[in-house]
Design a protein around this motif. Sequence first.
Motif, PDB file in Angstrom:
ATOM      1  N   UNK A   1     -31.090  49.559 -37.408  1.00 12.55           N
ATOM      2  CA  UNK A   1     -30.247  49.185 -36.270  1.00 12.55           C
ATOM      3  C   UNK A   1     -28.829  49.725 -36.413  1.00 12.55           C
ATOM      4  N   UNK A   2     -28.216  49.559 -37.583  1.00 10.77           N
ATOM      5  CA  UNK A   2     -26.841  50.053 -37.788  1.00 10.77           C
ATOM      6  C   UNK A   2     -26.782  51.563 -37.602  1.00 10.77           C
ATOM      7  N   UNK A   3     -27.769  52.266 -38.122  1.00 12.90           N
ATOM      8  CA  UNK A   3     -27.802  53.726 -37.967  1.00 12.90           C
ATOM      9  C   UNK A   3     -27.993  54.113 -36.510  1.00 12.90           C
ATOM     10  N   UNK A   4     -28.821  53.368 -35.773  1.00 14.35           N
ATOM     11  CA  UNK A   4     -29.070  53.677 -34.360  1.00 14.35           C
ATOM     12  C   UNK A   4     -27.807  53.501 -33.521  1.00 14.35           C
ATOM     13  N   UNK A   5     -27.042  52.424 -33.754  1.00 13.90           N
ATOM     14  CA  UNK A   5     -25.824  52.226 -32.966  1.00 13.90           C
ATOM     15  C   UNK A   5     -24.755  53.241 -33.352  1.00 13.90           C
ATOM     16  N   UNK A   6     -24.718  53.641 -34.629  1.00 12.78           N
ATOM     17  CA  UNK A   6     -23.739  54.646 -35.069  1.00 12.78           C
ATOM     18  C   UNK A   6     -24.085  56.016 -34.488  1.00 12.78           C
ATOM     19  N   UNK A   7     -25.366  56.384 -34.526  1.00 16.18           N
ATOM     20  CA  UNK A   7     -25.788  57.697 -34.044  1.00 16.18           C
ATOM     21  C   UNK A   7     -25.646  57.826 -32.533  1.00 16.18           C
ATOM     22  N   UNK A   8     -25.762  56.701 -31.815  1.00 23.49           N
ATOM     23  CA  UNK A   8     -25.715  56.733 -30.360  1.00 23.49           C
ATOM     24  C   UNK A   8     -24.328  56.456 -29.795  1.00 23.49           C
ATOM     25  N   UNK A   9     -23.367  56.142 -30.647  1.00 24.37           N
ATOM     26  CA  UNK A   9     -22.033  55.772 -30.178  1.00 24.37           C
ATOM     27  C   UNK A   9     -21.289  56.981 -29.637  1.00 24.37           C
ATOM     28  N   UNK A  10     -20.553  56.730 -28.557  1.00 20.30           N
ATOM     29  CA  UNK A  10     -19.670  57.783 -28.049  1.00 20.30           C
ATOM     30  C   UNK A  10     -18.360  57.722 -28.845  1.00 20.30           C
ATOM     31  N   UNK A  11     -17.378  58.451 -28.476  1.00 23.50           N
ATOM     32  CA  UNK A  11     -16.113  58.498 -29.219  1.00 23.50           C
ATOM     33  C   UNK A  11     -15.420  57.152 -29.338  1.00 23.50           C
ATOM     34  N   UNK A  12     -15.669  56.225 -28.406  1.00 23.45           N
ATOM     35  CA  UNK A  12     -15.024  54.914 -28.447  1.00 23.45           C
ATOM     36  C   UNK A  12     -15.863  53.878 -29.194  1.00 23.45           C
ATOM     37  N   UNK A  13     -17.047  54.267 -29.635  1.00 23.11           N
ATOM     38  CA  UNK A  13     -17.927  53.334 -30.330  1.00 23.11           C
ATOM     39  C   UNK A  13     -18.897  52.623 -29.401  1.00 23.11           C
ATOM     40  N   UNK A  14     -18.799  52.874 -28.097  1.00 20.47           N
ATOM     41  CA  UNK A  14     -19.728  52.257 -27.144  1.00 20.47           C
ATOM     42  C   UNK A  14     -21.089  52.931 -27.219  1.00 20.47           C
ATOM     43  N   UNK A  15     -22.122  52.145 -26.970  1.00 19.96           N
ATOM     44  CA  UNK A  15     -23.486  52.672 -26.941  1.00 19.96           C
ATOM     45  C   UNK A  15     -24.182  52.192 -25.673  1.00 19.96           C
ATOM     46  N   UNK A  16     -25.090  53.004 -25.190  1.00 16.81           N
ATOM     47  CA  UNK A  16     -25.904  52.615 -24.045  1.00 16.81           C
ATOM     48  C   UNK A  16     -27.170  51.960 -24.580  1.00 16.81           C
ATOM     49  N   UNK A  17     -27.425  50.747 -24.109  1.00 15.90           N
ATOM     50  CA  UNK A  17     -28.563  49.955 -24.587  1.00 15.90           C
ATOM     51  C   UNK A  17     -29.392  49.499 -23.385  1.00 15.90           C
ATOM     52  N   UNK A  18     -30.701  49.661 -23.509  1.00 16.14           N
ATOM     53  CA  UNK A  18     -31.621  49.187 -22.478  1.00 16.14           C
ATOM     54  C   UNK A  18     -32.380  47.982 -23.010  1.00 16.14           C
ATOM     55  N   UNK A  19     -32.387  46.915 -22.212  1.00 15.18           N
ATOM     56  CA  UNK A  19     -33.107  45.694 -22.542  1.00 15.18           C
ATOM     57  C   UNK A  19     -34.196  45.502 -21.483  1.00 15.18           C
ATOM     58  N   UNK A  20     -35.427  45.306 -21.933  1.00 16.88           N
ATOM     59  CA  UNK A  20     -36.508  45.016 -20.997  1.00 16.88           C
ATOM     60  C   UNK A  20     -37.573  44.182 -21.670  1.00 16.88           C
TER      61      UNK A  20
END
Length: 170
Positions: free
Chosen positions: A147-166
Amino acid sequence: MKEMKNSLILIFGLGMLLSGSLACKTDDVILTDTTMETNDGAHKDTLSNQLKIRIGSKTFTATLLNNATVTAFKAKLPMTVSMSELNGNEKLYRFPENLPTNASNPRNIHLGDLMIYGSNTLVLFYQSFPTPYSYTKLGRINDPAGLAAAVAASADGSGSVTVTFELEQI
């Protein structure tokens, strides 16, 4: 005449007993249809408590609790949001409206916890740590490895990530 009077008293007493027991009933069960028909005529449960969380190319499965907050959260699904970085241990998204909550201090946050802070802030924790804050628990990722690696790899320059919940369809 006396027999008729006794019969009436007995019937009246039974009627009062029956109506009294119905008036005191507090655990009414309301049945709702929690299935929907698919194109092939089969039925499936639409109230799954398994949540799919997609971050970049990685998908995690979380198990949701059964509470009013989860019910309100599930009503918003599916959703894709941009989650902001906070404190190097969590991603957050603020809903435009409040959700019902029942906050308490968990003492320790665990990697993969999904909670509501306040009444409108969805928080996904990607690190474990002790906390003095109160949250309403939604659920937890079943296997948070990566999980930590996924949020780091997907983060934009501000640290935000796009997450889909379903909800996972069953």
